[in-house]
Design a protein around this motif. Structure first.
Motif, short mmCIF file in Angstrom:
data_model
loop_
_atom_site.label_atom_id
_atom_site.label_comp_id
_atom_site.label_asym_id
_atom_site.label_seq_id
_atom_site.Cartn_x
_atom_site.Cartn_y
_atom_site.Cartn_z
N LYS A 108 0.81 -1.21 0.00
CA LYS A 108 0.00 0.00 0.00
C LYS A 108 0.85 1.27 0.00
CE LYS A 108 -3.84 -2.29 2.35
NZ LYS A 108 -4.67 -2.37 3.58
N SER A 109 2.14 1.12 0.24
CA SER A 109 3.06 2.26 0.22
C SER A 109 4.39 1.81 -0.39
CB SER A 109 3.29 2.81 1.63
OG SER A 109 4.19 3.90 1.59
N PRO A 110 4.43 1.66 -1.72
CA PRO A 110 5.69 1.23 -2.34
C PRO A 110 6.83 2.22 -2.09
CG PRO A 110 4.08 1.91 -4.00
CD PRO A 110 3.35 1.82 -2.72
N GLU A 111 6.50 3.47 -1.81
CA GLU A 111 7.53 4.47 -1.56
C GLU A 111 8.27 4.18 -0.25
OE1 GLU A 111 4.47 5.62 -4.25
OE2 GLU A 111 4.27 5.11 -2.12
N ARG B 128 3.54 3.77 10.41
CA ARG B 128 2.18 3.26 10.20
C ARG B 128 2.13 2.28 9.04
NH1 ARG B 128 -1.03 8.64 8.00
NH2 ARG B 128 -0.59 8.39 5.78
N GLU B 129 3.09 2.34 8.14
CA GLU B 129 3.12 1.40 7.01
C GLU B 129 3.27 -0.04 7.49
OE1 GLU B 129 4.49 5.40 5.60
OE2 GLU B 129 4.97 4.12 7.32
N LEU B 130 3.82 -0.22 8.70
CA LEU B 130 4.05 -1.56 9.22
C LEU B 130 2.92 -2.06 10.11
CD1 LEU B 130 7.82 -1.15 10.06
CD2 LEU B 130 6.82 -2.28 8.08
N GLN B 131 1.88 -1.26 10.27
CA GLN B 131 0.76 -1.66 11.11
C GLN B 131 -0.30 -2.44 10.33
OE1 GLN B 131 1.52 -1.01 14.23
NE2 GLN B 131 3.30 0.07 13.37
N ASP B 132 -0.13 -2.58 9.02
CA ASP B 132 -1.10 -3.28 8.19
C ASP B 132 -1.14 -4.76 8.59
OD1 ASP B 132 -2.60 -4.48 6.21
OD2 ASP B 132 -1.59 -3.48 4.55
N PRO B 133 -2.27 -5.28 9.03
CA PRO B 133 -2.32 -6.70 9.45
C PRO B 133 -2.09 -7.67 8.29
CG PRO B 133 -4.53 -5.73 9.41
CD PRO B 133 -3.56 -4.59 9.21
N SER C 100 2.21 9.03 -6.28
CA SER C 100 3.35 8.39 -5.63
C SER C 100 4.25 9.43 -4.97
CB SER C 100 4.14 7.58 -6.66
OG SER C 100 5.35 7.10 -6.11
N ARG C 101 4.48 10.54 -5.66
CA ARG C 101 5.34 11.58 -5.07
C ARG C 101 4.71 12.16 -3.82
NH1 ARG C 101 5.82 12.76 -10.86
NH2 ARG C 101 7.90 12.07 -11.56
N LEU C 102 3.41 12.30 -3.80
CA LEU C 102 2.74 12.78 -2.59
C LEU C 102 2.88 11.77 -1.45
CD1 LEU C 102 -0.52 14.35 -4.09
CD2 LEU C 102 1.43 15.57 -3.07
N ARG C 103 2.75 10.48 -1.77
CA ARG C 103 2.94 9.47 -0.74
C ARG C 103 4.38 9.50 -0.21
NH1 ARG C 103 -0.19 5.97 -4.29
NH2 ARG C 103 1.77 5.02 -4.99
N LEU C 104 5.33 9.71 -1.12
CA LEU C 104 6.73 9.78 -0.70
C LEU C 104 6.97 10.95 0.25
CD1 LEU C 104 9.63 8.69 -0.95
CD2 LEU C 104 9.91 10.20 -2.94
N LEU C 105 6.35 12.08 -0.02
CA LEU C 105 6.47 13.22 0.89
C LEU C 105 5.90 12.86 2.27
CD1 LEU C 105 5.50 16.23 -1.40
CD2 LEU C 105 7.76 15.75 -0.41
N GLY C 106 4.80 12.13 2.29
CA GLY C 106 4.23 11.71 3.56
C GLY C 106 5.16 10.76 4.31
N GLY D 125 8.45 10.48 4.01
CA GLY D 125 9.61 11.21 4.49
C GLY D 125 9.27 12.18 5.61
N GLY D 126 8.14 12.86 5.49
CA GLY D 126 7.76 13.84 6.50
C GLY D 126 7.49 13.20 7.85
N ARG D 127 6.79 12.06 7.84
CA ARG D 127 6.50 11.39 9.12
C ARG D 127 7.79 10.88 9.77
NH1 ARG D 127 2.20 9.72 5.94
NH2 ARG D 127 3.22 7.75 5.39
N MET D 128 8.68 10.32 8.97
CA MET D 128 9.92 9.82 9.54
C MET D 128 10.78 10.96 10.07
SD MET D 128 12.72 7.17 7.97
CE MET D 128 13.26 8.27 6.65
N LEU D 129 10.88 12.06 9.30
CA LEU D 129 11.68 13.20 9.74
C LEU D 129 11.12 13.79 11.03
CD1 LEU D 129 14.12 14.93 8.90
CD2 LEU D 129 12.51 16.44 7.72
#
Length: 275
Positions: A20-23, A139-144, A220-226, A228-232
């Motif tokens: 769901k988040s290849p980025e 949150r990408e790792l919370q997917d059951p 995809s670029r918008l997902r990538l910003l999300g 990176g932003g959450r991790m930063l």
């Protein structure tokens, strides 16, 4: 600290192991691609530093030995994953990795132990922060439905990064006590590694757009910003805290479920011995 003999089977692994988040997956895939060059560098630096410890440091020498063994397990498993990644449609990845390999070989040859250990300590300062992010907040790792051996690779790896979090820091302070050079190591290693990780993430995603593996590049670029932003937002304040003169990585609380993750890695992926 414990050495775990882990041998992950990537035969069912997917490049987009967080579908769901290849980025998110490609950022960590880019990170994986240079670890088989970074981690042998760390091991050589720690081994050289061990040779300068006093005879009374028996317990810390053992910690250093376990650090080296754990890092060896990490990069061998990442190299197995990277073999699959290179064969999946990324023809320039070899050349990108070669630059990092040459960088680390050059550091060992030309820059001296103080620089190399400062770099290693800078990287290892990030290790427990990323472990806590990965195990607690991503949150990408919370997917059951997430079921890919690459997720197990990173969970195990980063849980062990937390486990041996003090080794490079304490070795640096034993051999080269000094606040400002430690900060230099954090900034130098961070700039060097993140520049590679970001450029390589963009390269991997660019190949995905061209091949049609990701069909909407703008989304995809918008997902990538999300991603990176959450991790930063998680990493940056904790990295700043780690720059305090009284910082000791042993004071960092353990990530949630870290021991559960390590036990699961041994249960699923311990190397099978001949009968």
């Amino acid at each position: 600290m414990k050495v775990r003999d882990i041998d992950i089977d990537f035969s069912t692994a997917e490049v987009f192991w967080t579908p769901k988040s290849p980025e998110f997956a490609q950022f960590w895939n880019a990170t994986s691609s240079y670890l088989p060059y970074l981690e042998p560098f760390l091991n050589r630096v720690v081994r050289e530093g061990m040779g300068q410890l006093s005879d009374g440091d028996a317990q810390f020498r053992e910690d250093c030995r376990i650090f080296i063994a754990q890092e060896g397990q990490h990069y061998r498993n990442h190299e197995k994953f990277n073999t699959m990644l290179r064969a999946s449609g990324y023809p320039e990845l070899d050349d990108r990795e070669a630059v990092m390999k040459a960088n680390y070989e050059g550091y060992l040859k030309d820059r001296g132990l103080k620089f190399c250990l400062g770099y290693a300590e800078g990287f290892e300062t990030l290790g427990p922060i990323l472990a806590c992010y990965f195990l607690e907040s991503a949150r990408e790792l919370q997917d059951p439905e997430l079921d890919d051996p690459t997720a197990d690779l990173w969970r195990w790896h980063l849980a062990e990064e937390y486990e041996h979090r003090h080794v490079c820091n304490h070795l640096f302070h034993r051999l080269f006590p000094g606040y400002w050079y430690r900060l230099f190591g954090i900034f130098y290693s961070g700039r060097h590694m993140f520049a590679y990780m970001i450029r390589t993430t963009l390269y991997l995603l660019g190949e995905d757009y061209r091949a049609g593996r990701i069909r909407n590049p703008w989304r995809s670029r918008l997902r990538l910003l999300g991603v990176g932003g959450r991790m930063l937002a998680y990493v940056l304040p904790r990295l700043i805290q780690s720059m305090h003169p009284s910082y000791d990585p042993l004071d960092i609380p353990p990530p949630e479920r870290s021991m559960e993750v390590l036990a699961k890695a041994e249960e699923l992926w311990a190397r099978k011995r001949p009968q």
